[in-house]
Scaffold this motif. Structure first.
Motif, PDB file in Angstrom:
ATOM      1  N   VAL A  34       9.911  -4.362   8.463  1.00  0.00           N
ATOM      2  CA  VAL A  34      10.731  -3.150   8.458  1.00  0.00           C
ATOM      3  C   VAL A  34      11.708  -3.176   9.627  1.00  0.00           C
ATOM      4  O   VAL A  34      12.878  -2.787   9.499  1.00  0.00           O
ATOM      5  N   ASP A  35      11.263  -3.644  10.793  1.00  0.00           N
ATOM      6  CA  ASP A  35      12.171  -3.790  11.931  1.00  0.00           C
ATOM      7  C   ASP A  35      13.298  -4.769  11.592  1.00  0.00           C
ATOM      8  O   ASP A  35      14.464  -4.534  11.954  1.00  0.00           O
ATOM      9  N   PHE A  36      12.954  -5.837  10.914  1.00  0.00           N
ATOM     10  CA  PHE A  36      13.949  -6.822  10.460  1.00  0.00           C
ATOM     11  C   PHE A  36      14.951  -6.158   9.519  1.00  0.00           C
ATOM     12  O   PHE A  36      16.165  -6.371   9.625  1.00  0.00           O
ATOM     13  N   LEU A  37      14.451  -5.319   8.620  1.00  0.00           N
ATOM     14  CA  LEU A  37      15.316  -4.601   7.675  1.00  0.00           C
ATOM     15  C   LEU A  37      16.304  -3.707   8.420  1.00  0.00           C
ATOM     16  O   LEU A  37      17.515  -3.742   8.149  1.00  0.00           O
ATOM     17  N   PRO A  55      -6.292   1.041  -1.944  1.00  0.00           N
ATOM     18  CA  PRO A  55      -7.086   1.509  -0.798  1.00  0.00           C
ATOM     19  C   PRO A  55      -7.334   0.413   0.232  1.00  0.00           C
ATOM     20  O   PRO A  55      -7.166   0.623   1.433  1.00  0.00           O
ATOM     21  N   GLU A  56      -7.748  -0.781  -0.244  1.00  0.00           N
ATOM     22  CA  GLU A  56      -8.031  -1.860   0.696  1.00  0.00           C
ATOM     23  C   GLU A  56      -6.767  -2.356   1.400  1.00  0.00           C
ATOM     24  O   GLU A  56      -6.821  -2.852   2.529  1.00  0.00           O
ATOM     25  N   ASP A  57      -5.605  -2.220   0.728  1.00  0.00           N
ATOM     26  CA  ASP A  57      -4.340  -2.606   1.355  1.00  0.00           C
ATOM     27  C   ASP A  57      -4.010  -1.674   2.523  1.00  0.00           C
ATOM     28  O   ASP A  57      -3.570  -2.126   3.587  1.00  0.00           O
ATOM     29  N   ILE A  58      -4.211  -0.379   2.310  1.00  0.00           N
ATOM     30  CA  ILE A  58      -3.934   0.609   3.349  1.00  0.00           C
ATOM     31  C   ILE A  58      -4.892   0.434   4.526  1.00  0.00           C
ATOM     32  O   ILE A  58      -4.491   0.425   5.690  1.00  0.00           O
ATOM     33  N   ASP A  64       1.128  -1.654   5.384  1.00  0.00           N
ATOM     34  CA  ASP A  64       1.048  -0.833   6.588  1.00  0.00           C
ATOM     35  C   ASP A  64       1.584   0.577   6.329  1.00  0.00           C
ATOM     36  O   ASP A  64       2.769   0.760   6.031  1.00  0.00           O
ATOM     37  N   LEU A  65       0.688   1.552   6.432  1.00  0.00           N
ATOM     38  CA  LEU A  65       1.082   2.941   6.190  1.00  0.00           C
ATOM     39  C   LEU A  65       2.151   3.392   7.188  1.00  0.00           C
ATOM     40  O   LEU A  65       3.056   4.156   6.835  1.00  0.00           O
ATOM     41  N   ASP A  66       2.081   2.925   8.422  1.00  0.00           N
ATOM     42  CA  ASP A  66       3.103   3.299   9.407  1.00  0.00           C
ATOM     43  C   ASP A  66       4.473   2.745   9.010  1.00  0.00           C
ATOM     44  O   ASP A  66       5.502   3.390   9.252  1.00  0.00           O
ATOM     45  N   ASP A 145       3.998  14.913   1.879  1.00  0.00           N
ATOM     46  CA  ASP A 145       2.637  15.365   1.584  1.00  0.00           C
ATOM     47  C   ASP A 145       1.726  14.185   1.268  1.00  0.00           C
ATOM     48  O   ASP A 145       0.574  14.139   1.710  1.00  0.00           O
ATOM     49  N   LEU A 146       2.238  13.216   0.514  1.00  0.00           N
ATOM     50  CA  LEU A 146       1.437  12.032   0.178  1.00  0.00           C
ATOM     51  C   LEU A 146       1.111  11.229   1.436  1.00  0.00           C
ATOM     52  O   LEU A 146      -0.010  10.752   1.602  1.00  0.00           O
ATOM     53  N   ILE A 147       2.071  11.101   2.331  1.00  0.00           N
ATOM     54  CA  ILE A 147       1.832  10.374   3.585  1.00  0.00           C
ATOM     55  C   ILE A 147       0.708  11.038   4.381  1.00  0.00           C
ATOM     56  O   ILE A 147      -0.164  10.359   4.933  1.00  0.00           O
ATOM     57  N   LYS A 148       0.705  12.355   4.423  1.00  0.00           N
ATOM     58  CA  LYS A 148      -0.357  13.064   5.140  1.00  0.00           C
ATOM     59  C   LYS A 148      -1.721  12.780   4.521  1.00  0.00           C
ATOM     60  O   LYS A 148      -2.711  12.557   5.225  1.00  0.00           O
ATOM     61  N   LYS A 149      -1.786  12.762   3.196  1.00  0.00           N
ATOM     62  CA  LYS A 149      -3.048  12.465   2.518  1.00  0.00           C
ATOM     63  C   LYS A 149      -3.507  11.043   2.819  1.00  0.00           C
ATOM     64  O   LYS A 149      -4.693  10.784   3.044  1.00  0.00           O
ATOM     65  N   LEU A 150      -2.566  10.109   2.806  1.00  0.00           N
ATOM     66  CA  LEU A 150      -2.900   8.715   3.097  1.00  0.00           C
ATOM     67  C   LEU A 150      -3.370   8.553   4.542  1.00  0.00           C
ATOM     68  O   LEU A 150      -4.285   7.771   4.819  1.00  0.00           O
ATOM     69  N   GLU A 151      -2.761   9.282   5.452  1.00  0.00           N
ATOM     70  CA  GLU A 151      -3.176   9.210   6.859  1.00  0.00           C
ATOM     71  C   GLU A 151      -4.595   9.742   7.038  1.00  0.00           C
ATOM     72  O   GLU A 151      -5.394   9.171   7.798  1.00  0.00           O
ATOM     73  N   ILE A 152      -4.928  10.811   6.318  1.00  0.00           N
ATOM     74  CA  ILE A 152      -6.296  11.345   6.376  1.00  0.00           C
ATOM     75  C   ILE A 152      -7.278  10.332   5.800  1.00  0.00           C
ATOM     76  O   ILE A 152      -8.357  10.093   6.358  1.00  0.00           O
ATOM     77  N   TYR A 153      -6.890   9.708   4.693  1.00  0.00           N
ATOM     78  CA  TYR A 153      -7.746   8.692   4.066  1.00  0.00           C
ATOM     79  C   TYR A 153      -7.985   7.543   5.042  1.00  0.00           C
ATOM     80  O   TYR A 153      -9.123   7.084   5.217  1.00  0.00           O
ATOM     81  N   ARG A 154      -6.921   7.069   5.683  1.00  0.00           N
ATOM     82  CA  ARG A 154      -7.054   5.953   6.629  1.00  0.00           C
ATOM     83  C   ARG A 154      -7.941   6.329   7.813  1.00  0.00           C
ATOM     84  O   ARG A 154      -8.738   5.523   8.296  1.00  0.00           O
TER      85      ARG A 154
END
Length: 308
Positions: A34-37, A55-58, A64-66, A145-154
């Motif tokens: 992403v930095d390269f992009l 799930p296992e990817d996250i 990378d969720l970040d 909202d989805l990002i927040k859910k994924l962060e809680i999951y992680r």
């Protein structure tokens, strides 16, 4: 034009620098890429990314969720699709690169080392663009909202949870996916490519089934993954729609053939082999729900009654 190793990231750098639009389909995504992009793509150029984010990817960081979060809040449209395995980069809807390189540090060899990947520069046709748009339409758009859910999951889970937990429950509960229906159809990539009752020497088929059904896990996790798959949902739905909750081999083959939406359909003999592979999966991984016998010389697949 075939590109290997660092040559690919150099061509990608040149393409990004002159791009007016960008679409990327990549199973994995990490922050160095992403930095390269951001360093190479001119400010304001519209870009869309489709990543896998199982799930296992996250939890493992391979997706990378970040990195997803950074792109989303920078105005790049991101989508999640649990079926993605492709690595495709499309520039200005006219040319692109396809191959084995994920949009990651190792995939692009950004640190001077990484995976040995091979990519090819190709022209992009209207048919190709239509297929990519279909993939995007079938994917889940990333929202705040989805990002927040994924962060809680992680935060609440370890990588071991992802390996043992059924994938469909995670996606259905966390991402709100609708249940599969017969009208959704199938693709060849949804089908098992190996027969579990016979050793296979086809490395491509083994890799496909390993990716789709998570062969590196325990038998229990593989069973859960198979029962979360589109093809198992298709079988259950087809049996529920059938007379007496059962189908013979030929009937199931015909249903699979009719459901396939691939541009080029396999021969009938190939579909029979896919169904034979499917039955081997059902026998090993779904015997608590599916009964298989052979009256009158033809295999019969039946739903077991709940009180069995």
């Amino acid at each position: 034009m075939s590109l290997i190793g660092k040559d690919f990231s150099k061509h990608l750098e040149d393409a990004f620098s002159d791009a007016n639009s960008l679409m990327v389909v990549s199973a994995y995504l990490t922050m160095p890429a992403v930095d390269f992009l951001f360093d190479k793509l001119p400010l304001g150029v519209p870009a869309r990314f489709v990543v896998r984010a199982r799930p296992e990817d996250i939890l493992s960081g391979s997706c990378d969720l970040d990195a997803i979060k950074t792109m989303h809040y920078s105005g790049i449209k991101c989508y999640l699709n649990r079926e993605v395995h492709a690595k495709l980069y499309v520039i200005d809807q006219s040319f692109g690169f396809i191959g084995s390189a994920n949009f990651t540090n190792n995939g692009l060899r950004l640190a001077g080392y990484g995976n040995l990947e091979l990519s090819t520069k190709i022209d992009i046709s209207d048919t190709d663009l239509s297929l990519i748009e279909t993939i995007i339409e079938d994917s889940i758009p990333v929202t705040a909202d989805l990002i927040k859910k994924l962060e809680i999951y992680r935060k609440d889970h370890a990588i071991s949870d992802a390996i043992s937990a059924p994938v469909d429950s995670w996606w259905n509960e966390l991402l709100g996916l609708q249940e599969y229906s017969l009208e959704d159809g199938l693709y060849v990539t949804d089908l098992p490519w190996i027969d579990l009752s016979e050793p296979s020497l086809d490395s491509i088929a083994i890799e496909h089934d390993r990716d789709v059904f998570h062969f590196e896990s325990s038998l229990g996790a593989i069973e859960q993954r198979f029962k979360a798959s589109k093809i198992f949902s298709f079988v259950r739905s087809s049996l529920q729609e059938s007379e007496n909750d059962c189908l013979y081999f030929g009937e199931l083959t015909a249903l699979v053939h009719s459901a396939l939406k691939d541009d080029i359909l396999p021969y009938r003999s190939e579909i029979k082999q896919y169904v034979a592979n499917l039955i081997s999966y059902l026998q090993l991984l779904a015997k608590d729900q599916i009964a298989i016998d052979r009256p009158n010389y033809s295999q019969r697949i039946s739903l077991k009654q709940s009180n069995d």
